[in-house]
Motif scaffolding. Structure first.
Motif, PDB file in Angstrom:
ATOM      1  N   UNK A   1       0.861  -1.189   0.234  1.00 25.02           N
ATOM      2  CA  UNK A   1       0.444   0.012  -0.130  1.00 25.02           C
ATOM      3  C   UNK A   1       0.929   1.205   0.062  1.00 25.02           C
ATOM      4  N   UNK A   2       0.085   2.621  -0.208  1.00 24.42           N
ATOM      5  CA  UNK A   2       1.539   3.524  -0.996  1.00 24.42           C
ATOM      6  C   UNK A   2       1.375   3.540  -1.800  1.00 24.42           C
ATOM      7  N   UNK A   3       1.965   5.259  -1.877  1.00 26.77           N
ATOM      8  CA  UNK A   3       2.488   6.135  -3.459  1.00 26.77           C
ATOM      9  C   UNK A   3       3.305   4.988  -3.932  1.00 26.77           C
ATOM     10  N   UNK A   4       3.119   4.580  -5.262  1.00 23.30           N
ATOM     11  CA  UNK A   4       4.329   4.403  -5.797  1.00 23.30           C
ATOM     12  C   UNK A   4       4.746   4.601  -7.015  1.00 23.30           C
ATOM     13  N   UNK A   5       5.620   4.715  -8.059  1.00 21.37           N
ATOM     14  CA  UNK A   5       6.663   5.765  -8.849  1.00 21.37           C
ATOM     15  C   UNK A   5       7.288   4.364  -9.948  1.00 21.37           C
ATOM     16  N   UNK A   6       7.389   4.535 -11.306  1.00 19.41           N
ATOM     17  CA  UNK A   6       8.344   3.904 -11.763  1.00 19.41           C
ATOM     18  C   UNK A   6       9.678   3.412 -11.677  1.00 19.41           C
ATOM     19  N   UNK A   7       9.925   2.756 -12.175  1.00 15.81           N
ATOM     20  CA  UNK A   7      11.135   2.159 -11.519  1.00 15.81           C
ATOM     21  C   UNK A   7      12.559   2.732 -12.927  1.00 15.81           C
ATOM     22  N   UNK A   8      13.322   2.548 -12.707  1.00 18.46           N
ATOM     23  CA  UNK A   8      14.023   2.883 -14.134  1.00 18.46           C
ATOM     24  C   UNK A   8      14.512   1.697 -14.992  1.00 18.46           C
ATOM     25  N   UNK A   9      13.352   0.497 -14.439  1.00 18.16           N
ATOM     26  CA  UNK A   9      13.419  -0.887 -15.055  1.00 18.16           C
ATOM     27  C   UNK A   9      12.325  -0.961 -15.456  1.00 18.16           C
ATOM     28  N   UNK A  10      11.841   0.306 -15.113  1.00 21.45           N
ATOM     29  CA  UNK A  10      10.211   0.226 -15.694  1.00 21.45           C
ATOM     30  C   UNK A  10       9.300  -0.813 -14.625  1.00 21.45           C
ATOM     31  N   UNK A  11      10.125  -1.219 -13.845  1.00 25.89           N
ATOM     32  CA  UNK A  11       9.044  -1.912 -13.357  1.00 25.89           C
ATOM     33  C   UNK A  11       7.739  -0.700 -11.574  1.00 25.89           C
ATOM     34  N   UNK A  12       7.071  -0.897 -10.760  1.00 25.40           N
ATOM     35  CA  UNK A  12       7.138  -0.267  -9.288  1.00 25.40           C
ATOM     36  C   UNK A  12       7.503  -0.289  -8.539  1.00 25.40           C
ATOM     37  N   UNK A  13       8.059   1.049  -7.149  1.00 34.52           N
ATOM     38  CA  UNK A  13       8.397   1.027  -6.366  1.00 34.52           C
ATOM     39  C   UNK A  13       7.665   1.435  -5.828  1.00 34.52           C
ATOM     40  N   UNK A  14       7.334   1.359  -3.968  1.00 37.31           N
ATOM     41  CA  UNK A  14       6.788   2.241  -3.443  1.00 37.31           C
ATOM     42  C   UNK A  14       7.847   3.611  -3.081  1.00 37.31           C
ATOM     43  N   UNK A  15       7.649   4.627  -2.917  1.00 33.02           N
ATOM     44  CA  UNK A  15       8.282   5.961  -2.366  1.00 33.02           C
ATOM     45  C   UNK A  15       8.699   5.982  -0.982  1.00 33.02           C
ATOM     46  N   UNK A  16       8.137   5.071  -0.379  1.00 32.98           N
ATOM     47  CA  UNK A  16       8.613   6.043   1.146  1.00 32.98           C
ATOM     48  C   UNK A  16       9.453   4.251   1.536  1.00 32.98           C
ATOM     49  N   UNK A  17       9.527   3.037   0.458  1.00 36.34           N
ATOM     50  CA  UNK A  17      10.144   2.229   1.122  1.00 36.34           C
ATOM     51  C   UNK A  17      11.459   2.357  -0.298  1.00 36.34           C
ATOM     52  N   UNK A  18      11.464   3.130  -1.350  1.00 38.40           N
ATOM     53  CA  UNK A  18      12.321   3.663  -1.826  1.00 38.40           C
ATOM     54  C   UNK A  18      13.611   5.007  -1.381  1.00 38.40           C
ATOM     55  N   UNK A  19      12.525   5.509  -0.121  1.00 35.27           N
ATOM     56  CA  UNK A  19      13.821   6.228   0.482  1.00 35.27           C
ATOM     57  C   UNK A  19      14.046   6.169   1.713  1.00 35.27           C
ATOM     58  N   UNK A  20      13.807   4.615   2.250  1.00 27.51           N
ATOM     59  CA  UNK A  20      14.266   3.997   3.266  1.00 27.51           C
ATOM     60  C   UNK A  20      15.852   2.566   2.696  1.00 27.51           C
ATOM     61  N   UNK A  21      15.164   2.137   1.971  1.00 26.73           N
ATOM     62  CA  UNK A  21      15.829   1.346   1.632  1.00 26.73           C
ATOM     63  C   UNK A  21      17.587   1.712   1.184  1.00 26.73           C
ATOM     64  N   UNK A  22      18.288   1.487   1.955  1.00 33.02           N
ATOM     65  CA  UNK A  22      19.634   2.132   1.791  1.00 33.02           C
ATOM     66  C   UNK A  22      20.059   1.607   0.358  1.00 33.02           C
ATOM     67  N   UNK A  23      20.172   0.912  -0.469  1.00 35.20           N
ATOM     68  CA  UNK A  23      20.485   1.049  -1.802  1.00 35.20           C
ATOM     69  C   UNK A  23      19.689   1.705  -3.216  1.00 35.20           C
ATOM     70  N   UNK A  24      18.930   1.954  -2.850  1.00 36.65           N
ATOM     71  CA  UNK A  24      17.477   3.111  -3.721  1.00 36.65           C
ATOM     72  C   UNK A  24      18.439   3.854  -3.492  1.00 36.65           C
ATOM     73  N   UNK A  25      17.971   4.603  -4.699  1.00 33.57           N
ATOM     74  CA  UNK A  25      17.794   6.375  -4.762  1.00 33.57           C
ATOM     75  C   UNK A  25      16.496   6.714  -6.564  1.00 33.57           C
ATOM     76  N   UNK A  26      16.722   8.067  -5.715  1.00 36.65           N
ATOM     77  CA  UNK A  26      16.508   9.110  -6.960  1.00 36.65           C
ATOM     78  C   UNK A  26      17.399   9.601  -8.077  1.00 36.65           C
ATOM     79  N   UNK A  27      16.969   9.221  -8.646  1.00 36.10           N
ATOM     80  CA  UNK A  27      17.609  10.292 -10.527  1.00 36.10           C
ATOM     81  C   UNK A  27      18.039  11.403 -10.579  1.00 36.10           C
TER      82      UNK A  27
END
Length: 124
Positions: A1-27
């Motif tokens: 659950x929660x807001x999602x955005x597309x990833x660079x490999x055309x999948x989807x990820x939660x914005x909150x997860x992208x902010x807290x998973x250490x190896x993930x970042x926003x281009x």
């Protein structure tokens, strides 16, 4: 659950997860666009969430020494995990504590803040 955005490999990820998973970042950091998951450690994708037991998505790892609990951010938030960050040596250090150790972390922080407040009080 929660807001999602597309990833660079055309999948989807939660914005909150992208902010807290250490190896993930926003281009494009400020615009929170193009979530890049290419640097996520393979082991993180293989973890089973200790809360929901589903082996899907990238799990956070409890920061408590010796704890092996891993959990999805959304599962952890529903179960009152504790997330925190602090600056250390010019870099941001992020902590994620499972529901079992969240209380321990909160108590430690409260004692630390009380000690600092006491040190700042003017002496009479």
């Amino acid at each position: 659950t929660g807001a999602m955005k597309k990833t660079t490999d055309s999948k989807w990820a939660h914005i909150a997860c992208a902010m807290w998973v250490p190896e993930v970042f926003f281009r494009a950091g400020m615009g929170m666009e193009a979530i890049d998951t290419f640097q996520v450690a393979p082991r993180r994708w293989m973890n089973v969430c200790s809360i929901c037991k589903i082996p899907q998505g990238a799990c956070l790892e409890c920061s408590h020494d010796g704890c092996t609990n891993k959990f999805h951010l959304t599962c952890g938030l529903r179960r009152r995990c504790h997330l925190d960050f602090e600056e250390s040596r010019g870099a941001m250090v992020m902590y994620s504590f499972c529901p079992y150790h969240a209380g321990f972390w909160r108590e430690t922080q409260e004692r630390r803040e009380a000690r600092l407040a006491k040190q700042k009080r003017p002496r009479e």
